[in-house]
Structure formats: structure tokens, C-alpha cells
Scaffold this motif. Structure first.
Motif, short mmCIF file in Angstrom:
data_model
loop_
_atom_site.label_atom_id
_atom_site.label_comp_id
_atom_site.label_asym_id
_atom_site.label_seq_id
_atom_site.Cartn_x
_atom_site.Cartn_y
_atom_site.Cartn_z
N ARG A 156 -35.85 26.61 24.26
CA ARG A 156 -34.74 27.33 24.05
C ARG A 156 -33.69 27.34 25.04
NH1 ARG A 156 -34.34 32.54 23.93
NH2 ARG A 156 -36.53 32.87 24.56
N VAL B 64 -32.88 46.43 13.53
CA VAL B 64 -33.19 45.11 13.44
C VAL B 64 -33.15 44.71 11.83
CG1 VAL B 64 -34.95 43.39 14.06
CG2 VAL B 64 -34.74 45.60 15.34
N ALA C 102 -39.30 33.64 20.59
CA ALA C 102 -38.17 33.90 20.00
C ALA C 102 -37.02 34.46 20.94
CB ALA C 102 -38.36 34.93 18.85
N ARG D 67 -36.13 39.90 9.30
CA ARG D 67 -36.46 39.54 10.70
C ARG D 67 -37.63 40.61 11.27
NH1 ARG D 67 -32.90 40.10 15.56
NH2 ARG D 67 -31.40 39.08 14.23
N GLU E 260 -33.00 38.38 22.26
CA GLU E 260 -31.90 38.74 21.30
C GLU E 260 -32.52 39.00 20.01
OE1 GLU E 260 -31.88 35.08 22.53
OE2 GLU E 260 -31.99 36.13 24.54
N ARG E 261 -33.45 38.10 19.56
CA ARG E 261 -34.02 38.16 18.52
C ARG E 261 -35.13 39.16 18.22
NH1 ARG E 261 -34.43 31.79 17.43
NH2 ARG E 261 -33.13 31.83 19.37
N ILE E 262 -35.88 39.34 19.09
CA ILE E 262 -37.04 40.40 19.04
C ILE E 262 -36.83 41.44 20.09
CG2 ILE E 262 -39.48 40.78 19.24
CD1 ILE E 262 -38.70 38.81 16.96
#
Ligand SMILES: [Zn+2]
Length: 177
Positions: free
Chosen positions: A169, A81, A18, A85, A21-23
Motif C-alpha cells: 500500500r 465509520v 487496510a 466497512r 484511514e480505513r480502520i
């Protein structure tokens, strides 16, 4: 029980796939904890609670309900967060634990539907060798066999998939620039 390291590889792989940035690291650490936490039930096991009882090993803490509870608490605590998510990541990390346990060759199945049902579940195909419960016994020839089976059946496919997704990605990101 695959070993704790093997449970932790699931949130790690998800995080690699992922992206940071997302995790973010805090969420990843929480995910690792969530993936290992269900085996806290070895404490009552060593205190004499029978394996097969609802609060025995692979009982309540190995249920979808428990995974949801852990994800909810974690996501509420990690306020930086976005909730959906954090919840989704922690739920996947927590639920991966009983699902991996259900693939092992030994012990009792996992009580996925606890506290609503005491039934213990196994996957239809089981190929991960069960790890010895005590840490000291891990460093034996049987421990080595377990480690090999976990490396081949869990680490390799997880890290391979995660790297592929990471690579994809990356290529998409460079293509957009
Ligand atoms: Zn377990």
C-alpha cells in the motif's frame, strides 16, 4: 481456545493491512472486542452449563449467526465509520474466532451453524495447541508450548502478511505522488 491475545491479532493484522484511514482506532478496538467476545461463554461453562450443550463452550457464541449479530450491533453503534466497512471488519474479526478455534488440537469443535444446528465443527487440519482454560494454568510449561505454537502458527503468518500488504500500500501510494 487459542489465547485472547492470539484472537486479537486477527483484527490487528487486518487493520495494519487496510490502514488507519480505513480502520480508525475506534473500529479497531471494537474489532478486538468482537474477536475475544465469543469466549465469554466460559462464564456459563464455569457456572456448570455442560461444554457440549448449545450454550456451552464453543456453542452459540462461536457461530456465524453470532458473528453477524455482533457485527451488526457494532456497525450500528460506530456511526462515524461507513456501515458496510464497519460491518465487514467486525464480521471478519468475530468469525475469525471460531475459525481459529476449529484449528486447535483439543476440546470440542465449534457450533458454526448454531442456532440452526448443534453440530460441532473442526477444520480438517488442526495444528494449534489448545490453550488451558484457566488463566493461572497458562503460566506453566504447557502454557509455554501453547504460546510457541500460537506464535508460529498464527502471529507469524498474520503479521507477515499484514506487513507485506502495508508495504505494498505504501509503495503504491508513493508511486502515485
Ligand atoms: Zn473460543
Amino acid at each position: 481456545v487459542p489465547t485472547a491475545f492470539t484472537h486479537a491479532i486477527i483484527p490487528f493484522s487486518l487493520a495494519i493491512a487496510a490502514g488507519r484511514e480505513r480502520i480508525p482506532p475506534g473500529l479497531l478496538v471494537a474489532g478486538v472486542v468482537a474477536s475475544i467476545l465469543p469466549d465469554g461463554d466460559v462464564v456459563p461453562l464455569f457456572l456448570g452449563v455442560p461444554y457440549a450443550s448449545p450454550f456451552g463452550h464453543r456453542g452459540f457464541t462461536h457461530s456465524l449467526f453470532f458473528a453477524g449479530l455482533v457485527a451488526l450491533l457494532g456497525a450500528l453503534l460506530l456511526r462515524r465509520v461507513p456501515f458496510p466497512r464497519a460491518f465487514a471488519f467486525l464480521f471478519l474479526a468475530a468469525v475469525s474466532h471460531p475459525l481459529l478455534d476449529a484449528l486447535t488440537t483439543g476440546g470440542l469443535g465449534v457450533a458454526l451453524l448454531a442456532p440452526f444446528s448443534d453440530e460441532r465443527f473442526f477444520a480438517p487440519w488442526r495444528f494449534i495447541r489448545v490453550s488451558p482454560l484457566g488463566f493461572s494454568r497458562f503460566f506453566t510449561s504447557r502454557g509455554l508450548l501453547v504460546a510457541t505454537s500460537e506464535l508460529l502458527c498464527v502471529w507469524l503468518p498474520c503479521l507477515l502478511t499484514a506487513s507485506l500488504l502495508w508495504f505494498r500500500r505504501r509503495t503504491l501510494a508513493t508511486a502515485e505522488q
